[in-house]
Design an enzyme around this catalytic site. Structure first.
Site, PDB file in Angstrom:
ATOM      1  N   LYS A 206       0.997  -0.972   0.168  1.00  0.00           N
ATOM      2  CA  LYS A 206       0.122   0.110   0.189  1.00  0.00           C
ATOM      3  C   LYS A 206       0.925   1.214   0.088  1.00  0.00           C
ATOM      4  O   LYS A 206       0.607   2.025  -0.735  1.00  0.00           O
ATOM      5  CB  LYS A 206      -0.946   0.085   1.110  1.00  0.00           C
ATOM      6  CG  LYS A 206      -1.857   1.105   1.412  1.00  0.00           C
ATOM      7  CD  LYS A 206      -2.847   1.067   2.360  1.00  0.00           C
ATOM      8  CE  LYS A 206      -3.706   2.336   2.655  1.00  0.00           C
ATOM      9  NZ  LYS A 206      -4.658   2.253   3.679  1.00  0.00           N
ATOM     10  N   GLU A 212      10.336  -5.238   4.149  1.00  0.00           N
ATOM     11  CA  GLU A 212      10.276  -6.866   3.815  1.00  0.00           C
ATOM     12  C   GLU A 212       9.945  -6.869   2.292  1.00  0.00           C
ATOM     13  O   GLU A 212      10.753  -7.784   1.583  1.00  0.00           O
ATOM     14  CB  GLU A 212       9.239  -7.535   4.694  1.00  0.00           C
ATOM     15  CG  GLU A 212       9.594  -7.398   6.261  1.00  0.00           C
ATOM     16  CD  GLU A 212       8.741  -6.079   7.018  1.00  0.00           C
ATOM     17  OE1 GLU A 212       8.411  -6.591   8.109  1.00  0.00           O
ATOM     18  OE2 GLU A 212       8.780  -5.088   6.388  1.00  0.00           O
ATOM     19  N   GLY A 267      -5.055  -1.796   4.631  1.00  0.00           N
ATOM     20  CA  GLY A 267      -4.360  -3.160   4.029  1.00  0.00           C
ATOM     21  C   GLY A 267      -4.940  -4.605   4.558  1.00  0.00           C
ATOM     22  O   GLY A 267      -5.334  -5.270   3.647  1.00  0.00           O
ATOM     23  N   ARG A 268      -5.399  -4.555   5.761  1.00  0.00           N
ATOM     24  CA  ARG A 268      -6.184  -5.901   6.377  1.00  0.00           C
ATOM     25  C   ARG A 268      -7.538  -6.180   5.606  1.00  0.00           C
ATOM     26  O   ARG A 268      -8.120  -7.339   5.844  1.00  0.00           O
ATOM     27  CB  ARG A 268      -6.102  -6.008   7.644  1.00  0.00           C
ATOM     28  CG  ARG A 268      -6.567  -4.963   8.383  1.00  0.00           C
ATOM     29  CD  ARG A 268      -6.389  -4.541   9.915  1.00  0.00           C
ATOM     30  NE  ARG A 268      -6.631  -3.808  10.588  1.00  0.00           N
ATOM     31  CZ  ARG A 268      -6.146  -2.691  10.480  1.00  0.00           C
ATOM     32  NH1 ARG A 268      -4.893  -2.343  10.180  1.00  0.00           N
ATOM     33  NH2 ARG A 268      -6.677  -1.600  11.437  1.00  0.00           N
ATOM     34  N   GLU A 353      -5.165  -6.738  14.815  1.00  0.00           N
ATOM     35  CA  GLU A 353      -4.489  -5.271  14.165  1.00  0.00           C
ATOM     36  C   GLU A 353      -5.407  -4.124  14.383  1.00  0.00           C
ATOM     37  O   GLU A 353      -5.258  -2.992  14.585  1.00  0.00           O
ATOM     38  CB  GLU A 353      -3.996  -5.495  12.791  1.00  0.00           C
ATOM     39  CG  GLU A 353      -3.058  -4.314  12.335  1.00  0.00           C
ATOM     40  CD  GLU A 353      -2.045  -4.593  11.119  1.00  0.00           C
ATOM     41  OE1 GLU A 353      -1.022  -5.199  11.402  1.00  0.00           O
ATOM     42  OE2 GLU A 353      -2.752  -4.335  10.033  1.00  0.00           O
ATOM     43  N   HIS A 384      -6.156 -33.220  18.107  1.00  0.00           N
ATOM     44  CA  HIS A 384      -5.185 -34.083  18.512  1.00  0.00           C
ATOM     45  C   HIS A 384      -4.041 -33.323  19.081  1.00  0.00           C
ATOM     46  O   HIS A 384      -2.870 -33.679  19.132  1.00  0.00           O
ATOM     47  CB  HIS A 384      -4.798 -35.072  17.580  1.00  0.00           C
ATOM     48  CG  HIS A 384      -5.973 -35.940  17.355  1.00  0.00           C
ATOM     49  ND1 HIS A 384      -6.073 -37.248  17.777  1.00  0.00           N
ATOM     50  CD2 HIS A 384      -7.065 -35.827  16.413  1.00  0.00           C
ATOM     51  CE1 HIS A 384      -7.295 -37.718  17.232  1.00  0.00           C
ATOM     52  NE2 HIS A 384      -7.618 -37.013  16.334  1.00  0.00           N
ATOM     53  N   LYS A 512       8.403  -0.733  13.058  1.00  0.00           N
ATOM     54  CA  LYS A 512       8.875  -0.554  11.971  1.00  0.00           C
ATOM     55  C   LYS A 512       9.990   0.332  12.083  1.00  0.00           C
ATOM     56  O   LYS A 512      11.091   0.323  11.287  1.00  0.00           O
ATOM     57  CB  LYS A 512       7.820  -0.065  10.843  1.00  0.00           C
ATOM     58  CG  LYS A 512       6.960  -1.137  10.195  1.00  0.00           C
ATOM     59  CD  LYS A 512       6.065  -0.314   9.254  1.00  0.00           C
ATOM     60  CE  LYS A 512       5.218  -1.697   8.556  1.00  0.00           C
ATOM     61  NZ  LYS A 512       4.102  -1.055   7.662  1.00  0.00           N
TER      62      LYS A 512
END
Length: 550
Positions: A206, A212, A267-268, A353, A384, A512
């Site tokens: 964005k 990264e 963004g999410r 977030e 399990h 960041k």
């Protein structure tokens, strides 16, 4: 603005929570045989049963009053109309406009953003069809066969979750791959078996400043150019998706290779935008539109259904009831559908977030528990692994159980076994088994009294563990779109109820910024930054040890 704790509904819920804690759901079901009819909602594509929560008619009445007193419906309308409800960033919140299949006008700052969205969708369609037909050629003239999405967070989790969920619909004409981790292992593993001649990279960011993602993009470009022996090959193998096209241009992307998103899309919540390009490339543009249509269907339900039948509002109210008033600190997402194996990770980001905050809209410290932490995984595998904790831990963990009536892969005998476990687990979590029942069962099996006295306490399950059951008819594009949109609206409503700004993420920004400073220190001989003694010594140890190992 009125403090939440001063509302009459809030006070009633605090008092009611103390009273109902002493009741057991088994008793409530015995007293109210029609609990399912009272506490369930049937939608076009799935059913939601929330009767296995520690609630009564009185609980729900007070929760609906809380929704009214906190003006949830007014805030909902404000969001859809484009008001700047993201106060800390002075932005509208309009991911719903990305899937506005009615194509009605949505005006923001005097512009009809529906037209902007439709323009970008048209560009996506042309591009997707060109790639899928084989008309978009790589540097050697070969068509694209693999797409590698470079993104992180919302630019990765949404598209990847959808791609995994819909794998059975792929014609395998295009294979999509995802790289989110800046750890070089992931991108190396993805690229190693691929042929650079037929790979298309999507750089999704964005801000187009995510370290990264840009680090991975640089590695991918070097990999491509080293094979093509031509810097110009990048234009045929790289496209960008961003809200900052000027930054992408500075990075070397041509305007034709840049797809747009907007600052009014978090963004999410962005998989409905050009961030969803990998989805459209894998499954075809028409399938991507079906995903949008399913989400739009849920948007219409959220906008038009009455409060007492409104699925996202009800789920938000139940979540707040369990976490804020009953003190449950975590919430599990448990799909009984292999295709949804990434859903818990996706919803973890979407909710934590959004609502992992500790101050109100006014910046005042919140004095009450807010949202639970989100975790989970595939239900059968979890049985399990971590279900022991769900059944017998002292911590109560509410859970969403998500399954389908029809399997996308109907192998004989498999789905019935899966769904038998699905139904049994919510019943077991609700009912439990007391010591009297345990002792009677062991006695019936011929165990002696000493053995029974020793083992009985270990086999007791208190039950009274809350669950929601979401039963899909079948997982397809429309249903997945509707399911994800429902959770998005649930998150929004929780934020309103708790007076939290759901659409910023300042906690992410802090880390960041510090990482950028430390990155310079790791690549320089001398360090001028000041840190706490722990961080300082860790950096020194890292640099010294790395030098010794090199």
């Amino acid at each position: 603005m009125q403090d939440r704790t001063s509302l009459s509904s809030w006070k009633a819920l605090v008092k009611h929570a103390e009273e109902i804690k002493h009741q057991h759901m088994k008793e409530l079901f015995a007293q109210e045989p029609n609990r399912f009819e009272q506490f369930s909602v049937e939608l076009n594509r799935f059913l939601i049963d929330y009767s296995k929560n520690l609630i009564t008619k009185e609980t729900m009445q007070s929760l609906f009053e809380l929704a009214e007193q906190t003006e949830v419906l007014q805030w909902r309308d404000a969001m859809f109309s484009g008001e700047r409800i993201n106060k800390t960033e002075d932005r509208a919140v309009l991911h719903t406009a990305l899937r506005n299949r009615s194509k009605s006008a949505v005006i923001l700052d005097g512009e009809n953003i529906t037209e902007q969205v439709e323009t970008e969708l048209s560009r996506m369609e042309i591009f997707v069809n060109k790639v899928r037909r084989g008309d978009w050629k790589g540097y050697s003239g070969k068509p694209i066969k693999h797409v590698v999405n470079l993104g992180v967070g919302g630019s990765n989790l949404g598209p990847q979750m959808v791609t995994e969920a819909l794998k059975n619909l792929s014609d395998h004409n295009i294979r999509t791959h995802y790289v989110s981790n800046v750890d070089g292992t992931q991108i190396a593993d993805v690229l190693r078996p691929l042929n650079p001649e037929n790979v298309l990279f999507i750089v999704s960011s964005k801000s187009f400043s995510t370290t990264e993602t840009l680090t991975n993009a640089q590695t991918a470009m070097r990999w491509l150019v080293s094979a093509a022996f031509d810097q110009q090959a990048i234009k045929k193998h790289f496209v960008a998706v961003t809200a900052k096209p000027e930054k992408a241009k500075e990075y070397g992307f041509s305007a034709d290779n840049i797809f747009r998103m907007w600052d009014w899309v978090g963004g999410r919540f962005s998989l409905w935008s050009a961030i969803g390009l990998p989805i459209a490339l894998e499954f075809g543009f028409e399938k991507f539109i079906e995903l949008l249509e399913g989400a739009h269907e849920m948007d219409q339900h959220f906008r038009n259904a009455p409060l007492t039948q409104n699925a996202p509002i009800i789920l938000a109210l139940i979540a707040v009831w369990n976490s804020t008033f009953l003190g449950c600190q975590s919430h599990a997402i448990l799909p009984y559908d292999q295709t949804l194996h990434m859903l818990a990770a996706y919803l973890q980001q979407a909710e934590m977030e959004s609502n992992g905050k500790s101050v109100t809209w006014n910046g005042e410290a919140i004095t009450y528990p807010t949202v639970a932490s989100i975790w989970g995984g595939l239900g059968i595998n979890g049985q399990h692994a971590f279900y022991q904790y769900l059944h017998q831990s002292k911590n109560i963990v509410p859970a969403d159980f998500i399954g389908s009536v029809e399997s996308v892969t109907p192998l004989e005998g498999h789905h019935e076994t899966l769904m038998a476990n699905f139904f049994a687990q919510t019943q077991a979590l609700m009912c439990g088994v007391n010591e009297k029942q345990v002792r009677a069962d062991l006695l019936a099996k011929g165990r002696n009294q000493k053995f029974i006295d020793t083992l009985a306490p270990h086999k007791v399950h208190s039950g009274n563990r809350p669950t929601n059951t979401i039963l899909l008819k079948k997982l397809d594009t429309w249903t997945l779109g509707s399911l994800v949109a429902m959770y998005e609206h649930k998150i929004f409503v929780q934020g309103i109820l708790l007076q939290i700004c759901s659409f910023d993420q300042w906690g992410v920004e802090l880390g960041k910024g510090l990482a950028e400073k430390i990155h310079r220190e790791l690549t320089e001989v001398e360090s001028s930054c000041q840190h706490d003694s722990s961080t300082e010594r860790l950096i020194q140890y890292y640099k010294q040890t790395k030098q010794q190992l090199s």
